[in-house]
Write a protein that holds these residues in place. Structure first.
Motif, PDB file in Angstrom:
ATOM      1  N   GLN A 184      -2.122  -8.131 -16.486  1.00 56.35           N
ATOM      2  CA  GLN A 184      -2.657  -7.116 -15.345  1.00 56.35           C
ATOM      3  C   GLN A 184      -2.705  -8.017 -13.983  1.00 56.35           C
ATOM      4  O   GLN A 184      -2.305  -7.515 -12.971  1.00 56.35           O
ATOM      5  CB  GLN A 184      -3.971  -6.555 -15.698  1.00 56.35           C
ATOM      6  N   ASP A 185      -3.360  -9.160 -14.093  1.00 52.06           N
ATOM      7  CA  ASP A 185      -3.575  -9.851 -12.983  1.00 52.06           C
ATOM      8  C   ASP A 185      -2.247 -10.486 -12.450  1.00 52.06           C
ATOM      9  O   ASP A 185      -2.175 -10.348 -11.030  1.00 52.06           O
ATOM     10  CB  ASP A 185      -4.567 -11.202 -13.317  1.00 52.06           C
ATOM     11  N   ARG A 186      -1.172 -10.718 -12.923  1.00 52.68           N
ATOM     12  CA  ARG A 186      -0.143 -11.118 -12.602  1.00 52.68           C
ATOM     13  C   ARG A 186       0.635 -10.256 -11.888  1.00 52.68           C
ATOM     14  O   ARG A 186       1.243 -10.568 -10.806  1.00 52.68           O
ATOM     15  CB  ARG A 186       0.901 -12.116 -13.510  1.00 52.68           C
ATOM     16  N   LEU A 187       0.820  -9.071 -12.493  1.00 53.96           N
ATOM     17  CA  LEU A 187       1.379  -7.954 -11.955  1.00 53.96           C
ATOM     18  C   LEU A 187       0.822  -7.422 -10.714  1.00 53.96           C
ATOM     19  O   LEU A 187       1.459  -7.183  -9.593  1.00 53.96           O
ATOM     20  CB  LEU A 187       1.398  -6.909 -13.035  1.00 53.96           C
ATOM     21  N   VAL A 188      -0.550  -7.411 -10.577  1.00 49.50           N
ATOM     22  CA  VAL A 188      -1.265  -7.186  -9.431  1.00 49.50           C
ATOM     23  C   VAL A 188      -0.836  -8.236  -8.218  1.00 49.50           C
ATOM     24  O   VAL A 188      -0.581  -7.693  -7.221  1.00 49.50           O
ATOM     25  CB  VAL A 188      -2.869  -7.100  -9.346  1.00 49.50           C
ATOM     26  N   ALA A 189      -0.860  -9.374  -8.304  1.00 53.87           N
ATOM     27  CA  ALA A 189      -0.483 -10.409  -7.807  1.00 53.87           C
ATOM     28  C   ALA A 189       1.076 -10.217  -7.122  1.00 53.87           C
ATOM     29  O   ALA A 189       1.196 -10.864  -6.111  1.00 53.87           O
ATOM     30  CB  ALA A 189      -0.776 -11.900  -8.289  1.00 53.87           C
ATOM     31  N   GLY A 191       2.328  -7.614  -6.390  1.00 54.66           N
ATOM     32  CA  GLY A 191       2.558  -6.548  -5.386  1.00 54.66           C
ATOM     33  C   GLY A 191       2.735  -5.182  -5.990  1.00 54.66           C
ATOM     34  O   GLY A 191       2.925  -4.384  -5.306  1.00 54.66           O
ATOM     35  N   VAL A 192       2.716  -5.061  -7.112  1.00 54.39           N
ATOM     36  CA  VAL A 192       2.678  -3.681  -7.892  1.00 54.39           C
ATOM     37  C   VAL A 192       1.505  -2.685  -7.836  1.00 54.39           C
ATOM     38  O   VAL A 192       0.415  -3.422  -7.597  1.00 54.39           O
ATOM     39  CB  VAL A 192       3.170  -3.745  -9.392  1.00 54.39           C
ATOM     40  N   ASP A 193       1.867  -1.637  -7.798  1.00 52.61           N
ATOM     41  CA  ASP A 193       0.672  -0.468  -7.776  1.00 52.61           C
ATOM     42  C   ASP A 193       0.103  -0.481  -9.479  1.00 52.61           C
ATOM     43  O   ASP A 193       0.916   0.508 -10.279  1.00 52.61           O
ATOM     44  CB  ASP A 193       1.106   0.685  -7.063  1.00 52.61           C
ATOM     45  N   PHE A 194      -0.691  -1.238  -9.891  1.00 55.24           N
ATOM     46  CA  PHE A 194      -0.980  -1.103 -11.222  1.00 55.24           C
ATOM     47  C   PHE A 194      -1.984  -0.083 -11.389  1.00 55.24           C
ATOM     48  O   PHE A 194      -2.820  -0.038 -10.866  1.00 55.24           O
ATOM     49  CB  PHE A 194      -1.631  -2.546 -11.759  1.00 55.24           C
ATOM     50  N   GLN A 195      -1.655   0.600 -12.526  1.00 56.63           N
ATOM     51  CA  GLN A 195      -2.603   1.810 -12.779  1.00 56.63           C
ATOM     52  C   GLN A 195      -2.896   1.983 -14.292  1.00 56.63           C
ATOM     53  O   GLN A 195      -2.126   1.829 -15.116  1.00 56.63           O
ATOM     54  CB  GLN A 195      -1.517   3.203 -12.386  1.00 56.63           C
ATOM     55  N   GLU A 196      -4.280   1.667 -14.481  1.00 57.35           N
ATOM     56  CA  GLU A 196      -4.975   1.324 -15.497  1.00 57.35           C
ATOM     57  C   GLU A 196      -5.408   2.641 -16.257  1.00 57.35           C
ATOM     58  O   GLU A 196      -6.153   3.404 -15.402  1.00 57.35           O
ATOM     59  CB  GLU A 196      -6.076   0.308 -15.473  1.00 57.35           C
ATOM     60  N   GLY A 197      -5.279   3.151 -17.648  1.00 57.80           N
ATOM     61  CA  GLY A 197      -5.700   4.076 -18.118  1.00 57.80           C
ATOM     62  C   GLY A 197      -6.784   3.456 -19.203  1.00 57.80           C
ATOM     63  O   GLY A 197      -7.280   2.243 -19.235  1.00 57.80           O
ATOM     64  N   ALA A 198      -7.359   4.523 -19.940  1.00 59.16           N
ATOM     65  CA  ALA A 198      -8.519   4.131 -20.792  1.00 59.16           C
ATOM     66  C   ALA A 198      -7.841   3.346 -21.973  1.00 59.16           C
ATOM     67  O   ALA A 198      -6.778   3.253 -22.128  1.00 59.16           O
ATOM     68  CB  ALA A 198      -9.033   5.364 -21.517  1.00 59.16           C
ATOM     69  N   ALA A 199      -8.570   2.263 -22.494  1.00 60.48           N
ATOM     70  CA  ALA A 199      -8.037   1.205 -23.312  1.00 60.48           C
ATOM     71  C   ALA A 199      -7.554   1.874 -24.693  1.00 60.48           C
ATOM     72  O   ALA A 199      -8.304   2.694 -25.336  1.00 60.48           O
ATOM     73  CB  ALA A 199      -9.161   0.291 -23.588  1.00 60.48           C
ATOM     74  N   TRP A 200      -6.196   1.584 -24.927  1.00 58.27           N
ATOM     75  CA  TRP A 200      -5.697   1.918 -26.105  1.00 58.27           C
ATOM     76  C   TRP A 200      -5.430   3.382 -26.374  1.00 58.27           C
ATOM     77  O   TRP A 200      -4.553   3.902 -27.169  1.00 58.27           O
ATOM     78  CB  TRP A 200      -6.576   1.587 -27.581  1.00 58.27           C
ATOM     79  N   ALA A 201      -5.555   4.170 -25.039  1.00 61.71           N
ATOM     80  CA  ALA A 201      -5.113   5.463 -24.925  1.00 61.71           C
ATOM     81  C   ALA A 201      -3.749   5.543 -24.505  1.00 61.71           C
ATOM     82  O   ALA A 201      -3.199   4.630 -23.866  1.00 61.71           O
ATOM     83  CB  ALA A 201      -5.835   6.418 -24.284  1.00 61.71           C
TER      84      ALA A 201
END
Length: 231
Positions: A184-189, A191-201
């Motif tokens: 997640q950290d590398r993708l954000v760095a 420049g992507v728009d990282f969209q996080e949902g609930a863990a494991w869902a």
């Protein structure tokens, strides 16, 4: 019907921050669920790996506790054994995108080891994105996106909405403190728009022709989105 390219990690280990090699490969559910969905829709599957090596399944992904019990684990193992295409993969460097209607990358920690730094895979991903063909990537598969750099050094996926295995999930899986870096950290760095949902869902993000899934549970719904785009 169409041909779908499965690009699978060729790694059988993931090098941790302390230099130890954690046995891994691709995650079974993330290959089996899309494979079955694509086959059921009448599509042909072709597999490719770096160097054309036969991909290794992460043995942890065959355990009862991640497959809803022993019955589920047995079913996944049987289904995996039926993916004959994984026994004769093409060399990734010899793949012609023009031969395929869609591209799919399963995860597992393997892509963190090889595809994250594989320039050939990065070129294929960039070309697939630009082609408008459905491009599906799930869980740790988005590590491969890190190698998709344009001539100006920027990432081809910068600005795209997408998801992948989250820091929270990596922490709960027990690897966050052991890893050299977190996806997640590398993708954000990058420049992507990282969209996080609930863990494991299950969580699937669709942005233009890019379809991404957050975790193993997202593999089946992601595959359904690809199938819909190929109708």
């Amino acid at each position: 019907m169409s041909k779908i390219l499965f690009v699978v990690t060729g790694a059988d280990h993931w090098t941790l921050a302390d230099g130890t090699q954690h046995p891994t490969g691709f995650w079974a559910e993330e290959a089996v669920a899309p494979y079955e969905a694509f086959k059921a829709a009448g599509h042909e599957i072709v597999a490719a790996t770096p160097g054309g090596v036969v991909p290794t399944v992460d043995q942890a992904s065959l355990a009862p506790e991640v497959n809803g019990g022993q019955e589920g684990a047995d079913k996944v193992a049987v289904s995996l054994a039926e993916i004959s295409e994984f026994l004769t993969p093409l060399k990734l460097e010899e793949v012609d995108l023009a031969d395929y209607a869609a591209v799919f990358y399963p995860g597992g920690h393997g892509p963190m080891e090889d595809l994250a730094v594989d320039a050939e895979s990065g070129r294929l991903l960039t070309a697939a994105l630009e082609s408008g063909k459905p491009l599906g990537v799930v869980c740790h598969g988005p590590a491969a996106l890190l190698a998709a750099t344009k001539e100006d050094g920027s990432n081809a996926f910068a600005g795209y909405g997408l998801t992948g295995f989250t820091n929270a999930e990596e922490t709960q899986a027990g690897f966050a403190e052991k890893a050299k870096w977190l996806l997640q950290d590398r993708l954000v760095a990058a420049g992507v728009d990282f969209q996080e949902g609930a863990a494991w869902a299950p969580k699937v993000v669709v942005d233009r022709n890019l379809i991404t899934g957050q975790n193993p549970a997202s593999a089946a719904p992601l595959a359904d989105e690809i199938v819909k785009k190929l109708v």
